[in-house]
Design an enzyme around this catalytic site. Structure first.
Site, PDB file in Angstrom:
ATOM      1  N   HIS A 175       1.036  -1.181   0.125  1.00 34.08           N
ATOM      2  CA  HIS A 175      -0.148   0.047   0.002  1.00 34.08           C
ATOM      3  C   HIS A 175       0.882   1.096  -0.144  1.00 34.08           C
ATOM      4  O   HIS A 175       0.548   2.254   0.384  1.00 34.08           O
ATOM      5  CB  HIS A 175      -0.733   0.099   1.231  1.00 34.08           C
ATOM      6  CG  HIS A 175      -1.685  -1.278   1.503  1.00 34.08           C
ATOM      7  ND1 HIS A 175      -2.944  -1.541   0.963  1.00 34.08           N
ATOM      8  CD2 HIS A 175      -1.320  -2.327   2.300  1.00 34.08           C
ATOM      9  CE1 HIS A 175      -3.148  -2.671   1.353  1.00 34.08           C
ATOM     10  NE2 HIS A 175      -2.227  -3.361   2.019  1.00 34.08           N
ATOM     11  N   LYS A 183      15.743  22.488 -10.434  1.00 32.99           N
ATOM     12  CA  LYS A 183      15.090  20.968 -10.917  1.00 32.99           C
ATOM     13  C   LYS A 183      16.040  20.027 -11.343  1.00 32.99           C
ATOM     14  O   LYS A 183      16.863  20.504 -12.288  1.00 32.99           O
ATOM     15  CB  LYS A 183      13.605  21.697 -11.666  1.00 32.99           C
ATOM     16  CG  LYS A 183      12.560  22.026 -11.045  1.00 32.99           C
ATOM     17  CD  LYS A 183      12.063  21.298  -9.822  1.00 32.99           C
ATOM     18  CE  LYS A 183      11.275  19.947 -10.411  1.00 32.99           C
ATOM     19  NZ  LYS A 183      10.021  20.369 -10.974  1.00 32.99           N
ATOM     20  N   LYS A 238      -0.770  -2.895 -39.385  1.00 35.24           N
ATOM     21  CA  LYS A 238       0.774  -2.353 -39.503  1.00 35.24           C
ATOM     22  C   LYS A 238       1.219  -1.059 -38.497  1.00 35.24           C
ATOM     23  O   LYS A 238       2.080  -1.505 -37.740  1.00 35.24           O
ATOM     24  CB  LYS A 238       1.261  -2.221 -40.879  1.00 35.24           C
ATOM     25  CG  LYS A 238       1.312  -3.709 -41.407  1.00 35.24           C
ATOM     26  CD  LYS A 238       1.677  -3.789 -42.982  1.00 35.24           C
ATOM     27  CE  LYS A 238       0.452  -3.423 -43.836  1.00 35.24           C
ATOM     28  NZ  LYS A 238      -0.445  -4.615 -43.724  1.00 35.24           N
ATOM     29  N   SER A 264      14.587  22.196 -15.465  1.00 32.08           N
ATOM     30  CA  SER A 264      13.397  23.300 -15.820  1.00 32.08           C
ATOM     31  C   SER A 264      13.892  24.602 -16.288  1.00 32.08           C
ATOM     32  O   SER A 264      14.853  25.170 -16.050  1.00 32.08           O
ATOM     33  CB  SER A 264      12.620  23.355 -14.528  1.00 32.08           C
ATOM     34  OG  SER A 264      12.092  24.456 -14.566  1.00 32.08           O
ATOM     35  N   GLU A 318       9.210   9.244 -16.820  1.00 33.73           N
ATOM     36  CA  GLU A 318       7.754   9.360 -16.770  1.00 33.73           C
ATOM     37  C   GLU A 318       7.474   9.035 -18.077  1.00 33.73           C
ATOM     38  O   GLU A 318       6.030   8.692 -18.282  1.00 33.73           O
ATOM     39  CB  GLU A 318       7.493  11.008 -16.694  1.00 33.73           C
ATOM     40  CG  GLU A 318       7.931  11.504 -15.222  1.00 33.73           C
ATOM     41  CD  GLU A 318       8.106  13.114 -15.244  1.00 33.73           C
ATOM     42  OE1 GLU A 318       6.978  13.648 -14.771  1.00 33.73           O
ATOM     43  OE2 GLU A 318       8.856  13.769 -15.479  1.00 33.73           O
TER      44      GLU A 318
HETATM   45  N1  ARG Z   1      -1.527  -3.392 -48.470  1.00 32.73           N
HETATM   46  C1  ARG Z   1      -2.167  -4.625 -48.291  1.00 32.73           C
HETATM   47  C2  ARG Z   1      -2.361  -4.938 -46.806  1.00 32.73           C
HETATM   48  O1  ARG Z   1      -1.685  -4.392 -46.214  1.00 32.73           O
HETATM   49  C3  ARG Z   1      -1.808  -5.620 -48.988  1.00 32.73           C
HETATM   50  C4  ARG Z   1      -2.722  -6.692 -49.081  1.00 32.73           C
HETATM   51  C5  ARG Z   1      -3.720  -6.312 -50.101  1.00 32.73           C
HETATM   52  N2  ARG Z   1      -4.457  -7.437 -50.831  1.00 32.73           N
HETATM   53  C6  ARG Z   1      -5.692  -6.873 -51.349  1.00 32.73           C
HETATM   54  N3  ARG Z   1      -6.324  -8.000 -51.536  1.00 32.73           N
HETATM   55  N4  ARG Z   1      -6.131  -5.870 -51.699  1.00 32.73           N
HETATM   56  O2  ARG Z   1      -3.194  -5.538 -46.109  1.00 32.73           O
END
Ligand code: ARG
Length: 455
Positions: A153, A280, A322, A274, A287
């Site tokens: 705690h 500081k 991605k 600072s 952080e």
């Molecule tokens: N740029 C697309 C992705 O990242 C690649 C695959 C595209 N495939 C398609 N059937 N349009 O998913």
């Protein structure tokens, strides 16, 4: 791009929402590796000629060097990394370039590229984790017997050792390594050859491409191969847990470096000043590490939400996988490096640790244990007697060892001089010899064990 089917090109807005080249250019090395493996396999199986395969191979190597040199002409009109590489290959080698996409689709291509990328990240993160663990081990080795308060705690609970506290994080980061390794082992199957979704009628050799790319085997179901992103989700989940561990350690550094605690001083290299308050020294890096879990866990949640409810097989939604993974991987990598630097540079204020360890009646449990062991009291009664002694010390404004024997005997007449032995913080930690306990000998054993594991 799509040949005969279309009479008009895409609207600019269509192009803007559709293109992924702005971020998936990071997959270029993996894309080229995948294409090289595919072309070699197409030649080995007689699907394309050896001379075409050779032209493709040389063209791809040229493209790789263009990308490395920063001279590759990326184009948004060409949508993604796969089309960009293929179009450039066409410019470079002409007709054979068009044969590379035989028995392949961007669907299995992107799934392969992305797996390769995540796999590489795991290997790099593992190295960064090991480096951080070594830094923690060095801190633990410096002070396996330095006494500090252990908290529950955030209230002083029982004395522990500095080495023990450092080694707690070594255990956590060790499990993080294990999670990444498990994810890596599961994801190490190759989607290439699944083609768009159904497989292909060409006599391809999926074992060959899988092996060439360092995968254990080809994925067994073509629909699964192009649809699955659970490898990325596992990666993000492991990354989130690791980021959470980093965040806790970062928070401790923030607290420990305050004027109120003074347990540690961060080096100049990992502190900021600072612009208005000249005195500081701010723990900005700590952080920021504390905060990174926000975006890493955010990425995890994002990808879960993208993937939920998607019917098989590929849908363009999956292009949204991605950026989240890239950002999470970058954030985690930077956090690990910054934490390693901070831990390596840390100056530990041993005196402040020890002074804090004895404040707050931290040896009250030792006293209660002594009453059980020496006077045969049931633990519950010993707990009560100790509570009364703490109250007495509190009223007097002193710590437990400063109570006189007389004062103690007023609470329980059986107490003897010997009790003072267990009221010292060093005796307290030395007595915690159970396996995994905070006694310096236990800590040293754990340090030795981890040094062997890390080599
Ligand atoms: N740029 C697309 C992705 O990242 C690649 C695959 C595209 N495939 C398609 N059937 N349009 O998913």
């Amino acid at each position: 791009m799509w040949g005969g089917r279309f009479a008009a090109g895409p609207d600019a807005i269509m192009e803007a929402i559709n293109a992924s080249i702005g971020f998936d250019r990071r997959l270029a090395p993996q894309d080229i590796a995948g294409s090289r493996a595919h072309a070699a396999m197409l030649a080995a199986t007689g699907i394309i000629s050896d001379s075409d395969a050779e032209a493709i191979r040389e063209g791809l190597l040229t493209i790789l060097s263009e990308i490395e040199a920063g001279t590759f002409p990326f184009s948004t009109a060409l949508e993604d990394i796969h089309m960009n590489v293929e179009a450039r290959l066409k410019e470079l080698i002409g007709e054979p370039a068009g044969r590379l996409h035989t028995a392949r689709s961007r669907n299995d291509q992107v799934a392969t590229d992305f797996r390769l990328w995540v796999r590489e990240q795991i290997d790099a993160l593992d190295e960064a984790l090991v480096a951080l663990m070594r830094a923690l081990l060095a801190q633990a080795e410096a002070g396996p017997d330095w006494v500090m308060p252990g908290f529950t705690h955030l209230q002083v609970a029982q004395p522990v050792t500095w080495g023990h506290h450092m080694m707690a994080y070594v255990e956590m980061f060790g499990r993080d390594r294990g999670r990444f390794a498990d994810a890596r082992a599961r994801m190490n199957e190759c989607p290439l050859g699944a083609a768009a979704l159904a497989g292909t009628s060409f006599p391809i050799d999926r074992e060959m491409t899988a092996k060439a790319l360092g995968f254990d085997r080809p994925m067994a179901n073509s629909l699964d191969a192009v649809s699955d992103r659970d490898f990325a989700l596992e990666f993000l989940s492991a990354a989130s847990i690791c980021a959470m561990h980093l965040s806790r350690l970062a928070e401790e550094l923030v607290i420990w470096s305050t004027a109120q605690f003074r347990f540690v001083t961060l080096s100049d290299r990992f502190s900021t000043g600072s612009s208005i308050m000249p005195q500081k020294r701010n723990p900005d890096a700590a952080e920021l590490i504390r905060a990174k879990i926000g975006r890493i866990l955010g990425a995890t949640v994002s990808l879960f939400v993208v993937m939920k409810g998607l019917p098989l097989a590929y849908s363009k939604d999956m292009q949204e996988d991605k950026e989240q993974v890239f950002d999470a991987a970058d954030s985690l990598m930077l956090s690990l490096a910054a934490m390693e630097g901070m831990i390596r540079d840390l100056t530990v204020n041993r005196e402040a640790l020890e002074a804090a360890a004895s404040a707050g009646f931290s040896t009250a449990t030792d006293l209660a244990d002594w009453l059980v062991r020496r006077l045969g009291l049931p633990f519950r009664e010993a707990h009560h007697v100790t509570g009364a002694l703490v109250a007495k010390a509190e009223a007097k404004g002193c710590d437990l060892p400063e109570l006189t024997l007389e004062e103690m005997r007023e609470v329980h007449p059986g107490i003897t001089e010997e009790v003072y032995d267990v009221l010292g913080v060093h005796n307290s930690v030395a007595s915690r010899t159970s396996y995994g306990g905070t006694a310096p000998e236990q800590v040293r054993a754990q340090i030795a064990r981890w040094k062997e594991i890390l080599g």
